[in-house]
Enzyme design. Structure first.
Site, PDB file in Angstrom:
ATOM      1  N   ASN A 241      18.882 -53.525 -63.129  1.00  0.00           N
ATOM      2  CA  ASN A 241      17.648 -52.822 -62.781  1.00  0.00           C
ATOM      3  C   ASN A 241      16.774 -52.740 -64.044  1.00  0.00           C
ATOM      4  O   ASN A 241      17.129 -52.076 -65.023  1.00  0.00           O
ATOM      5  CB  ASN A 241      18.028 -51.417 -62.271  1.00  0.00           C
ATOM      6  CG  ASN A 241      16.841 -50.593 -61.865  1.00  0.00           C
ATOM      7  OD1 ASN A 241      15.809 -50.623 -62.514  1.00  0.00           O
ATOM      8  ND2 ASN A 241      16.991 -49.845 -60.791  1.00  0.00           N
TER       9      ASN A 241
ATOM     10  N   ASP B 188      24.997 -45.040 -62.804  1.00  0.00           N
ATOM     11  CA  ASP B 188      24.847 -44.983 -61.350  1.00  0.00           C
ATOM     12  C   ASP B 188      24.007 -43.755 -61.064  1.00  0.00           C
ATOM     13  O   ASP B 188      24.271 -42.670 -61.582  1.00  0.00           O
ATOM     14  CB  ASP B 188      26.201 -44.900 -60.641  1.00  0.00           C
ATOM     15  CG  ASP B 188      26.041 -45.277 -59.172  1.00  0.00           C
ATOM     16  OD1 ASP B 188      25.623 -46.431 -58.894  1.00  0.00           O
ATOM     17  OD2 ASP B 188      26.302 -44.430 -58.295  1.00  0.00           O
TER      18      ASP B 188
ATOM     19  N   HIS C 234      16.542 -36.828 -65.139  1.00  0.00           N
ATOM     20  CA  HIS C 234      18.005 -36.800 -64.977  1.00  0.00           C
ATOM     21  C   HIS C 234      18.670 -37.690 -66.039  1.00  0.00           C
ATOM     22  O   HIS C 234      19.699 -37.349 -66.600  1.00  0.00           O
ATOM     23  CB  HIS C 234      18.377 -37.279 -63.567  1.00  0.00           C
ATOM     24  CG  HIS C 234      17.678 -38.534 -63.119  1.00  0.00           C
ATOM     25  ND1 HIS C 234      16.312 -38.703 -63.232  1.00  0.00           N
ATOM     26  CD2 HIS C 234      18.146 -39.696 -62.611  1.00  0.00           C
ATOM     27  CE1 HIS C 234      15.986 -39.890 -62.780  1.00  0.00           C
ATOM     28  NE2 HIS C 234      17.067 -40.524 -62.408  1.00  0.00           N
TER      29      HIS C 234
HETATM   30  P1  ITT Z   1      22.446 -51.341 -61.314  1.00  0.00           P
HETATM   31  O1  ITT Z   1      23.584 -50.936 -60.388  1.00  0.00           O
HETATM   32  O2  ITT Z   1      22.451 -52.786 -61.647  1.00  0.00           O
HETATM   33  O3  ITT Z   1      22.346 -50.450 -62.518  1.00  0.00           O
HETATM   34  P2  ITT Z   1      20.744 -50.379 -59.146  1.00  0.00           P
HETATM   35  O4  ITT Z   1      19.264 -50.249 -59.012  1.00  0.00           O
HETATM   36  O5  ITT Z   1      21.483 -51.040 -58.006  1.00  0.00           O
HETATM   37  O6  ITT Z   1      21.048 -51.130 -60.528  1.00  0.00           O
HETATM   38  P3  ITT Z   1      22.054 -47.861 -58.526  1.00  0.00           P
HETATM   39  O7  ITT Z   1      23.060 -48.443 -57.611  1.00  0.00           O
HETATM   40  O8  ITT Z   1      22.502 -46.812 -59.508  1.00  0.00           O
HETATM   41  O9  ITT Z   1      21.352 -48.960 -59.422  1.00  0.00           O
HETATM   42  O10 ITT Z   1      20.888 -47.272 -57.650  1.00  0.00           O
HETATM   43  C1  ITT Z   1      20.008 -46.329 -58.166  1.00  0.00           C
HETATM   44  C2  ITT Z   1      18.955 -46.005 -57.117  1.00  0.00           C
HETATM   45  O11 ITT Z   1      18.304 -44.801 -57.461  1.00  0.00           O
HETATM   46  C3  ITT Z   1      17.887 -47.073 -57.037  1.00  0.00           C
HETATM   47  O12 ITT Z   1      17.386 -47.152 -55.735  1.00  0.00           O
HETATM   48  C4  ITT Z   1      16.812 -46.544 -57.983  1.00  0.00           C
HETATM   49  O13 ITT Z   1      15.539 -46.997 -57.630  1.00  0.00           O
HETATM   50  C5  ITT Z   1      16.965 -45.037 -57.817  1.00  0.00           C
HETATM   51  N1  ITT Z   1      16.700 -44.382 -59.109  1.00  0.00           N
HETATM   52  C6  ITT Z   1      17.613 -44.073 -60.073  1.00  0.00           C
HETATM   53  N2  ITT Z   1      17.016 -43.540 -61.145  1.00  0.00           N
HETATM   54  C7  ITT Z   1      15.702 -43.484 -60.857  1.00  0.00           C
HETATM   55  C8  ITT Z   1      14.570 -43.054 -61.564  1.00  0.00           C
HETATM   56  O14 ITT Z   1      14.652 -42.607 -62.810  1.00  0.00           O
HETATM   57  N3  ITT Z   1      13.388 -43.154 -60.965  1.00  0.00           N
HETATM   58  C9  ITT Z   1      13.283 -43.638 -59.704  1.00  0.00           C
HETATM   59  N4  ITT Z   1      14.281 -44.089 -58.966  1.00  0.00           N
HETATM   60  C10 ITT Z   1      15.499 -44.011 -59.544  1.00  0.00           C
END
Ligand code: ITT
Length: 199
Positions: free
Chosen positions: A11, A75, A183
């Protein structure tokens, strides 16, 4: 030769924030930063943990095993208190399933249409796995979600989340503003404290 730390995320929004916090908290200052694009496609871990912490750890273990480098993973997601903590660890999967972040927000509003404000909490779990140690920590921020997109900065759900005592969404804030209240800031602060205290 310098040690390497792999930022184990695909991401790009998280990646940018990881770099910011490693510098801000002076974590691993003498390490060379590596990202997944430095490698041929490694594959992805199966995120089958029951909590944000378990999933962060299984990601960092996966990347450590594949590369032998100290690996940092995250995560994250948000929970809606009035909806049995939906979408939680499925925050990213729900956006894929329903067709985007706005669709997830619309779904939440359709379920809670009687409420004037929808309380939510963003959560970030971080895990570091090296060949000889494991660190896990987390951070959160309370706030509310809105169903009109506001702001264009950041990533993911940033345009739909207003932290408590703030009047702007994460996406309306300057980068540094979000960085100081999110967070992920709280999670990195805990990580920095754990590292300083030798876990
Ligand atoms: P990785 O597993 O490769 O790190 P991912 O995007 O799949 O990437 P997650 O499974 O942890 O990661 O999903 C996190 C979700 O929460 C994802 O939909 C993000 O857009 C959202 N998210 C997490 N932190 C955020 C933030 O600071 N601002 C906006 N959305 C966030």
């Amino acid at each position: 030769m310098k040690n390497n730390i792999l930022l184990g995320t695909s991401n790009s929004g998280k990646l940018k924030e990881f770099r910011y916090y490693l510098k801000y908290f002076n974590i691993f200052p003498n390490y060379e930063i590596r990202t997944l694009t430095d490698f041929e496609y490694i594959g992805e871990p199966n995120e089958n943990g029951r909590t944000f912490e378990e999933n962060a750890l299984l990601k960092s273990i996966f990347f450590n095993k594949k590369t032998n480098l100290t690996s940092l993973s995250d995560d994250s997601g948000f929970i809606v208190h009035g909806l049995k903590n939906y979408p939680g660890i499925k925050t990213a999967r729900e956006a894929r399933r329903l067709g985007g972040e706005k669709k997830v927000i619309d779904y939440i509003y359709s379920k809670l249409n009687k409420l004037s404000e929808i309380d939510a909490t963003f959560i970030c779990a971080l895990a570091i796995k090296s060949n000889d140690e494991e660190i896990i920590c987390s951070g959160k921020i309370d706030g509310k979600i809105i169903n009109i997109k506001k702001g264009h900065r950041g990533f993911g759900y940033d345009p739909y989340f207003i932290p408590l005592k703030q009047y702007k969404t994460f996406a309306e804030m300057e980068l540094n503003e979000k960085m100081m209240v999110s967070h992920r800031f709280n999670a990195f602060k805990n990580l920095s404290n754990q590292i300083l205290s030798g876990n």
